[in-house]
Design a protein around this motif. Structure first.
Motif, short mmCIF file in Angstrom:
data_model
loop_
_atom_site.label_atom_id
_atom_site.label_comp_id
_atom_site.label_asym_id
_atom_site.label_seq_id
_atom_site.Cartn_x
_atom_site.Cartn_y
_atom_site.Cartn_z
N GLN A 73 44.60 50.44 34.85
CA GLN A 73 44.42 51.41 33.76
C GLN A 73 43.50 52.51 34.28
O GLN A 73 43.96 53.40 34.99
CB GLN A 73 43.97 50.73 32.48
CG GLN A 73 45.12 49.94 31.83
CD GLN A 73 44.83 49.46 30.44
OE1 GLN A 73 44.02 50.01 29.70
NE2 GLN A 73 45.51 48.38 30.03
N CYS A 74 42.21 52.43 33.96
CA CYS A 74 41.36 53.53 34.43
C CYS A 74 41.25 53.54 35.95
O CYS A 74 41.00 54.55 36.56
CB CYS A 74 39.99 53.48 33.79
SG CYS A 74 38.86 52.31 34.53
N GLY A 75 41.38 52.37 36.56
CA GLY A 75 41.40 52.30 38.01
C GLY A 75 40.04 52.09 38.65
O GLY A 75 39.95 51.98 39.87
N CYS A 86 36.82 43.80 34.49
CA CYS A 86 37.69 44.90 34.11
C CYS A 86 37.58 45.04 32.60
O CYS A 86 37.77 44.08 31.87
CB CYS A 86 39.14 44.61 34.50
SG CYS A 86 40.27 45.88 33.88
N ARG A 87 37.25 46.24 32.15
CA ARG A 87 37.10 46.42 30.71
C ARG A 87 38.38 46.94 30.08
O ARG A 87 38.48 46.96 28.87
CB ARG A 87 35.95 47.39 30.46
CG ARG A 87 35.50 47.50 29.02
CD ARG A 87 35.08 46.17 28.40
NE ARG A 87 34.10 46.40 27.34
CZ ARG A 87 33.61 45.45 26.56
NH1 ARG A 87 34.01 44.20 26.69
NH2 ARG A 87 32.71 45.73 25.64
N CYS A 88 39.33 47.40 30.90
CA CYS A 88 40.50 48.06 30.32
C CYS A 88 41.66 47.12 30.07
O CYS A 88 42.29 47.16 29.02
CB CYS A 88 41.00 49.16 31.25
SG CYS A 88 39.83 50.46 31.58
N THR A 89 42.00 46.31 31.06
CA THR A 89 43.32 45.66 31.04
C THR A 89 43.37 44.34 30.31
O THR A 89 44.45 43.87 29.97
CB THR A 89 43.80 45.37 32.48
OG1 THR A 89 42.90 44.43 33.05
CG2 THR A 89 43.85 46.62 33.32
N MET A 95 33.65 50.76 32.97
CA MET A 95 33.17 50.35 34.28
C MET A 95 32.53 51.50 35.05
O MET A 95 31.63 51.28 35.84
CB MET A 95 34.29 49.70 35.10
CG MET A 95 34.70 48.33 34.58
SD MET A 95 33.33 47.21 34.22
CE MET A 95 32.63 47.02 35.82
N CYS A 119 38.04 49.51 38.48
CA CYS A 119 37.87 48.16 39.03
C CYS A 119 38.91 47.85 40.09
O CYS A 119 38.85 46.81 40.73
CB CYS A 119 37.98 47.13 37.91
SG CYS A 119 39.68 46.97 37.27
#
Ligand SMILES: Cc1cc2nc3c(=O)[nH]c(=O)nc-3n(C[C@H](O)[C@H](O)[C@H](O)COP(=O)(O)OP(=O)(O)OC[C@H]3O[C@@H](n4cnc5c(N)ncnc54)[C@H](O)[C@@H]3O)c2cc1C
Ligand code: FES
Ligand code: FES
Lengths: 287, 815, 163
Positions: free
Chosen positions: C104-106, C140-143, B202, C108
């Motif tokens: 996760q990465c935060g 969101c690409r992480c969660t 993102m 979003c």
């Protein structure tokens, strides 16, 4: 990046109309089409006229003589209106398939029509509801049937100095409508195809509009006669499919091939007809 | 197996350390940073897949207001690359992909930089492009890099083939694969295709570079591996390492796409040319798709031989990678995917040729799974197709062939009881989806009337970290005055939860509360200790090993001081609850706080000193792979797993709905239950993107058509399976921290295979190309209808689209 | 092209403080918040309304700040993630995000929080479908979203304790 421009937010219609006469000037409603185009360099207006303070665009009424939706009404305001949901559920059904919650909080119905995308999700329901677009210019107001409003891909019939005030929808209490959209994901996506249908057993009319299958949404001609003639649902369905395949002109693009679109149209017409006429064999106008 | 009870923190669902900063918006990403006097960089990119730069006119651009520097390639005598030094910082002479930066501008605002870019005039002469790697292998194909012979590269590991488009040819040779195929009772052939896709972190790639006097550079970058950025930066410019300081604060997702070096050299050169003002270079989302490297495409082809009772005897595989214009990590993807290139199966005879082929497209790099999602798409579909040829249940066919203790992998490694149990993963997911065998045609025909068909499928997976033999990690545990600890590492936590796992490990080892362990959220090559890279699911494994060593070191220092104070031998001392004491006299204790900054006796004499625990870990026992046979020990740890899915297919539209998706991984030990679950779900959903939605679409001229979210769709909250479950198998990894293995990449591998197998179960149709979007499935159904109508025997359909060239010159040149 | 870039005076209430600033018309609300007010909680993930990383509340409604001009926010009230916690006290939703592993990465996260917050303010006890819908404009690409949905659900069901 959006290139520099001049911004005004007139509070009087007259002022806005005058401003819009200038060259390279665009109206701004929710901005969800216009600002994207500008960011991507697809358009570079010098003047932007924000229409959100003009009283004539704020109307929203639902009554016996029809529905009026002003140019400032956001899609979510429509979705949240219980009255609209009861009177004309097809509109809410279509609204909820457009974009994301955030975009719908800004994007307007009128803006959706003005962009005149062949895939505009609000177009098919308004086509089948026989809506009209009320346009103002210094010369006065003009009522344009929605079909005439759409001229080609991303081309409406407005000329400089014209502004859409509202959309008017005739009374729709006697009839039943369905809207369906097929896109590539369950999440937000433009329509691969969309279809709307409206059956009015009382006057024997059946209107069907198919989006993303031609330069403008395609309102099928000949559906009324079919409806009146058909003795069974299957017959109606076959007839409609043939009409549709004749009248649509889909293209290959990133969202789908023309062949797949043609196939989807038949599939979704079938699904729609089964909802409009839930009983097997029964296209009966008396129901 | 270890029991959780032994541990206070390991295995628990400790919430992330960085949660607070992230939910309050105070976590700073490079995206959010700005410095006084900072300029903004923008680039002019090639509009062509392959074209000669006839001339560049920057005179008008230079005159634009706010412009401080304009750079063109011919000024820049540098090349970059991680394994193969093949890339100019700005295209020089020719541009090799549409989207390649050609001119760069630094200006006082982004707008000014963009407007200056619009004034650059470039005259192009279009050249024939290589757009399909199979065509790129033809003898007459144009060469993407005619100068390949002159490039330096990592020797002994990679094998570029000058005079061709092959940047690396990886060979695996075990037994006599051809002979075994000739003698096999049953032989089948298949071929598959994966399109290139994007990571879609993102936070797009962004960095700030500051060229300082005396050949010094400071860089803040959204990257996974600060030391790799520094190392490659140093190699590129000849600036000594100590003059380069790389900072990595919070990173908004990486997934491999930020593993190497990307924008940093260009930002630095702009800063340099602009008189040393810091320059920020940020990719727009469109540039993230079109300029920044992606996951490369793959054409794979298998010939498999088996005995009639379902034992695989031989596998011949060819992998042709659509690597794009530069090698980057792509060559190593082609290498690493090959040593996993037969799947988690015992294959006595194996021949794999993995060819990484340059094409004129946006280039490939590391992406979560590092080639494994791609090869396992084919391998796992090939297993189901093979099972059908053999008349066996696909689960049973796998059961008969999975790697078990005593088996040898295709690179000659012997599997032990502690390597992990893929068979248990298989059984678990089969049970979870209620596997009862492939449906019969009659069953399908019955279901067909309802318009919606259901199908089930399983797929196995395995992966080991792909990394150099000398890969290492280090950690420092720095005690503070109050007895708390700062944990310093240069592993990057871009969302995986590694820092939380490291803090758990430190708390566990130092016998102190986790609240008193602090991990500063910034790596800084000048201050935090060396770490190779945060890739390959190795962060928690190697990082914890380094932290454990550092903790041992710190405790030893504490005990040495305490031994003097308590007048007891070091060997009699124990540490617990932040205190050190004599084992049999716990009341004689000293708190850490009393010792870690040194201890003062009543008379003022002081001993000891600030405690700093230092630890490192270097991968143990890895060997280079033999260049001709691929034999050797490439794997630190193998993580095995399986997915089982049940799907529903809309026969009319081709749309797939995932009803149930069960994942089992042999993780050895759970370090943090909450982040592990997050990694698995996140990976599975990303895998669903690859399986169902994602692909780059190119025009016939090689232009990327869907560089943006409008036409490149990733899963949203509405695109999730109806049900997902995660199951852990715990076969202790003897040298893993607490017995654990890496597990961050694995969840997304083999999702496509499981879906493809379920789809075949539902429809009785084989699909060979990804993604399995509604239109592709519909087309498959249409094709089958016409096959059925012509009453042709239903054989495996080899789609026309993916024919391999007749003559693949595998052993041409070099080697 | 315009030779002189005109400036417009706007007065915006952001997290309950009023700012009066001169801005060019082309400046988006996102740029205004991030570059002028240094409120960098809202992120740019696409700039064209597709990802929701820039979500803020404009007069109480979740909008993509990248698709709002700063001049349009004149006289409006804006809430960003920075204004959610009061006196160091996290909102229920913020706490639930941490506890449920929704971060996760935060990148979003701030957008997600505000989309969810606007839902809960309009409808304190949404069902699952409504929760899924509310964050469907936030990529969101992480969660893989599940833990985010669980966090919001916990608040909706009153499982997250106040105080
Ligand atoms: C992420 C995203 C997803 C989207 N998804 C969909 C989707 O699923 N389906 C869909 O149909 N659309 C979609 N859209 C397009 C868009 O949201 C709609 O078309 C929207 O309804 C446009 O309305 P607006 O008020 O934002 O228009 P604006 O952008 O303000 O204006 C649109 C056009 O109409 C003109 N205009 C506006 N008001 C007037 C007026 N009163 N008189 C004359 N001209 C006027 C403008 O000058 C401009 O040319 C999406 C957009 C985004 C950003
Ligand atoms: S940045 Fe605004 S929606 Fe993506
Ligand atoms: S947590 Fe990384 S994008 Fe959502």
């Amino acid at each position: 990046m959006i290139r520099p421009f001049k911004y005004s937010k007139p509070r009087f219609l007259r002022e806005a109309l005058e401003a819009l006469e200038k060259e390279n000037t665009r109206a701004l409603a929710g901005g969800s089409d216009l600002l994207v185009e500008m960011r991507e360099g697809k358009s570079q207006p010098e003047h932007i006229v924000d229409v959100k303070a003009i009283p004539e665009l704020s109307c929203f009424s639902i009554g016996k003589d029809g529905i009026t939706i002003g140019g400032q009404l956001s899609l979510n305001e429509l979705a949240d209106s219980k009255e609209l949901g009861q009177t004309c559920p097809i509109l809410g059904d279509a609204v909820r398939t457009v974009a994301t919650p955030q975009v719908r909080n800004r994007a307007t119905l009128v803006g959706n029509l003005c962009t005149a995308s062949p895939a505009a999700d609000m177009a098919p329901p308004l086509f089948v509801l026989n809506a009209a677009v009320v346009v103002a210019s210094k010369a006065g107001e003009q009522r344009i049937p929605i079909q005439r409003f759409f001229q080609g891909p991303k081309k409406n019939c407005l000329t400089p100095g014209q502004l859409v005030l509202r959309v008017e929808i005739p009374p729709c209490s006697s009839g039943r409508g369905v809207f369906m959209k097929k896109s590539r994901v369950q999440g937000h996506d433009l329509a691969t195809i969309n279809v709307a249908g409206w059956a009015n057993p009382q006057d024997g009319s059946l209107r069907i509009c198919i989006g993303a299958c031609g330069p403008t949404p395609v309102l099928l001609t000949g559906s009324d006669e079919l409806y009146q003639r058909a003795v069974s649902r299957d017959e109606l369905l076959d007839g409609l499919a043939m009409l549709a395949q004749d009248q649509i002109a889909p293209i290959d693009d990133l969202r789908a091939s023309a062949a797949y679109r043609r196939h989807l149209v038949t599939v979704f017409l079938g699904r729609m007809v089964r909802i409009l006429f839930p009983e097997e064999g029964g296209t009966s106008r008396a129901s | 197996m270890s029991t959780d009870q032994e541990y206070r923190y390991i295995g628990k669902g400790i919430s992330r350390l960085d949660g607070l900063e992230k939910v309050t918006g105070s976590a700073q990403f490079v995206h959010d940073m700005a410095f006084p006097g900072m300029l903004y960089g923008k680039t002019v990119k090639s509009p062509h897949a392959c074209a000669r730069i006839v001339s560049i006119d920057i005179s008008e651009a230079e005159k634009m207001p706010g412009v401080c520097a304009v750079l063109v390639g011919r000024e820049l005598p540098y090349k970059v690359g991680i394994y193969m030094i093949d890339k100019d910082i700005l295209a020089k002479g020719v541009a090799r992909y549409q989207g390649e930066p050609v001119v760069a501008v630094a200006a006082r605002s982004e707008l000014a930089a963009e407007e200056a870019c619009a004034k650059v005039k470039i005259v192009w002469e279009e050249l024939p492009a290589v757009l399909d790697p199979r065509e790129g292998l033809a003898l007459a194909a144009p060469l993407v890099h005619p100068e390949l012979a002159s490039y330096s590269y990592m020797k002994g590991v990679f094998q570029p083939q000058p005079g061709t488009n092959i940047s690396h040819h990886q060979k695996i040779r075990k037994g006599d694969a051809e002979k075994a195929i000739d003698q096999a009772e049953i032989v089948w052939k298949t071929q598959f295709y994966n399109p290139p896709v994007q990571h879609v972190a993102m936070e797009t790639h962004t960095c700030i570079a500051h060229a300082l006097p005396g050949s010094q550079a400071r860089i803040w970058t959204s990257a996974q591996s600060p030391f790799t950025v520094r190392n490659l930066f140093s190699a590129c410019f000849g600036i000594p390492h100590q003059n380069i300081r790389v900072h990595v604060p919070y990173v908004g997702g990486g997934f491999g796409g930020k593993a190497g070096i990307h924008l940093e050299p260009l930002a630095y050169l702009l800063s340099h040319k602009a008189g040393g003002r810091p320059v920020k270079l940020t990719m727009t989302r469109e540039e993230e798709f079109g300029t920044i490297p992606s996951r490369q495409g793959l054409y794979s082809q298998f010939t498999t031989g088996a005995t009639r009772d379902g034992k695989i005897v031989s596998l011949i595989a060819t992998y042709i990678w659509d690597a794009g214009a530069y090698a980057d990590y792509g060559v190593n993807v082609g290498r690493a995917a090959s040593y996993s290139g037969a799947g988690p199966y015992e294959v006595p005879n194996c021949r794999i040729d993995s060819l990484v082929v340059y094409t004129n497209k946006v280039f490939g790099t590391a992406y979560r799974g590092f080639g494994h999602l791609e090869v396992l798409w084919g391998i796992e579909r090939n297993m189901d197709i093979g099972a059908r040829q053999l008349g066996l249940d696909p689960v049973e066919f796998r059961r008969r062939n999975v790697l078990r203790p005593g088996a040898k992998t295709i690179t000659g490694e012997t599997i032990s009881e502690h390597t992990g149990r893929v068979d248990l993963c298989l059984e678990k997911v089969a049970e979870e989806i209620g596997w009862s065998g492939i449906q019969t045609e009659e069953e399908r025909a019955q279901a067909r009337d309802s318009g919606k068909l259901r199908g089930k499928g399983v797929a196995l997976l395995h992966k080991a970290p792909a990394m150099p033999v000398f890969t290492s990690s280090a950690a420092l545990l720095k005690f503070n005055e109050n007895g708390s600890v700062d944990l310093l590492t240069s592993i990057t936590d871009y969302g995986q939860g590694t820092y939380t796992a490291l803090a758990q490990c430190a708390a566990e080892e130092l016998k102190m509360p986790i609240e008193r362990i602090h991990v500063p959220w910034e790596s800084d090559t000048a201050l935090t200790p060396f770490d190779w890279q945060t890739v390959a699911s190795r962060g928690a494994f190697m990082g914890c090993k380094a932290v454990m060593a550092a903790a041992r070191d710190a405790l030893q220092q504490i005990k040495e001081t305490a031994a003097q104070i308590l007048r007891a031998p070091v060997g009699e001392l124990v540490c617990r609850d932040e205190a050190v004491f004599v084992a049999h006299r716990p009341e004689e204790r000293l708190s850490y706080r009393e010792v870690v900054m040194g201890y003062s006796y009543a008379n003022g004499n002081s001993i000891g000193g600030p405690v700093i625990g230092r630890g490192h870990y270097i991968a143990q026992g890895l060997t280079h792979l033999d260049l001709e046979t691929g034999q050797g020990l490439p794997a630190l740890d193998w993580t095995y797993g399986a997915h089982g899915v049940e799907i529903e297919v809309d026969l009319e539209t081709g749309e797939i709905t995932v009803l149930n998706l069960a994942t089992a991984l042999d993780v050895g030990q759970v370090l943090n239950a909450q982040s592990l679950r997050g990694q698995i779900i996140g990976g599975v959903v990303q895998g669903l993107g690859s399986a169902l939605l994602e692909e780059f679409r190119f025009s016939p001229q090689g232009r990327l058509l869907n560089a943006g979210f409008v036409d490149y769709k990733i899963p949203t909250s509405k695109d999730l399976p109806r049900k997902m479950s995660q199951h852990m198998i715990l076969t202790e990894q003897l040298d893993g921290p607490y017995g654990a293995r890496g597990a961050a990449e694995h969840p997304m591998i083999s999702i496509p295979g499981a879906i493809g197998n379920a789809l075949c179960d539902a429809l009785g149709i084989d699909f060979f190309e990804l993604p399995l979007n509604a239109e592709r499935v519909w087309l498959g159904i249409q094709r089958q209808r016409s096959v059925l109508q012509n009453t042709l025997p239903r054989a495996i359909m080899l789609p026309q689209a993916i024919k391999l060239p007749q003559t693949v010159h595998l052993d041409r040149g070099g080697g | 092209m315009l030779h002189e870039i005109p400036l417009y005076t706007i007065s915006v209430e952001v997290n309950e403080r009023t700012y009066t600033e001169k801005v060019p018309a082309q400046m988006t609300l996102l740029q205004f918040l991030r570059e002028r007010l240094c409120l960098t909680g809202a992120k740019e993930g696409c700039g064209v309304g597709e990802c929701g990383a820039c979500t803020v509340l404009l007069n109480g409604k979740a909008v993509d700040a990248c698709l709002v001009l700063a001049v349009e926010a004149d006289q409006a009230s804006v809430r960003t993630v920075e204004g959610e916690a009061r006196d160091g006290e996290l909102t229920l939703l913020q706490r639930a995000f941490i506890e449920h592993g929704a971060v996760q990465c935060g990148f979003c996260t701030s957008g997600m929080l505000l989309s969810a917050q606007s839902l809960l303010e309009k409808n304190p006890h949404p069902d699952q479908e409504e929760i899924v819908e509310a964050i469907s404009g936030n990529l969101c690409r992480c969660t893989g979203y599940v833990q985010i949905l669980e966090a919001i659900e916990a608040v909706a069901l009153g499982r997250e304790e106040g105080g």
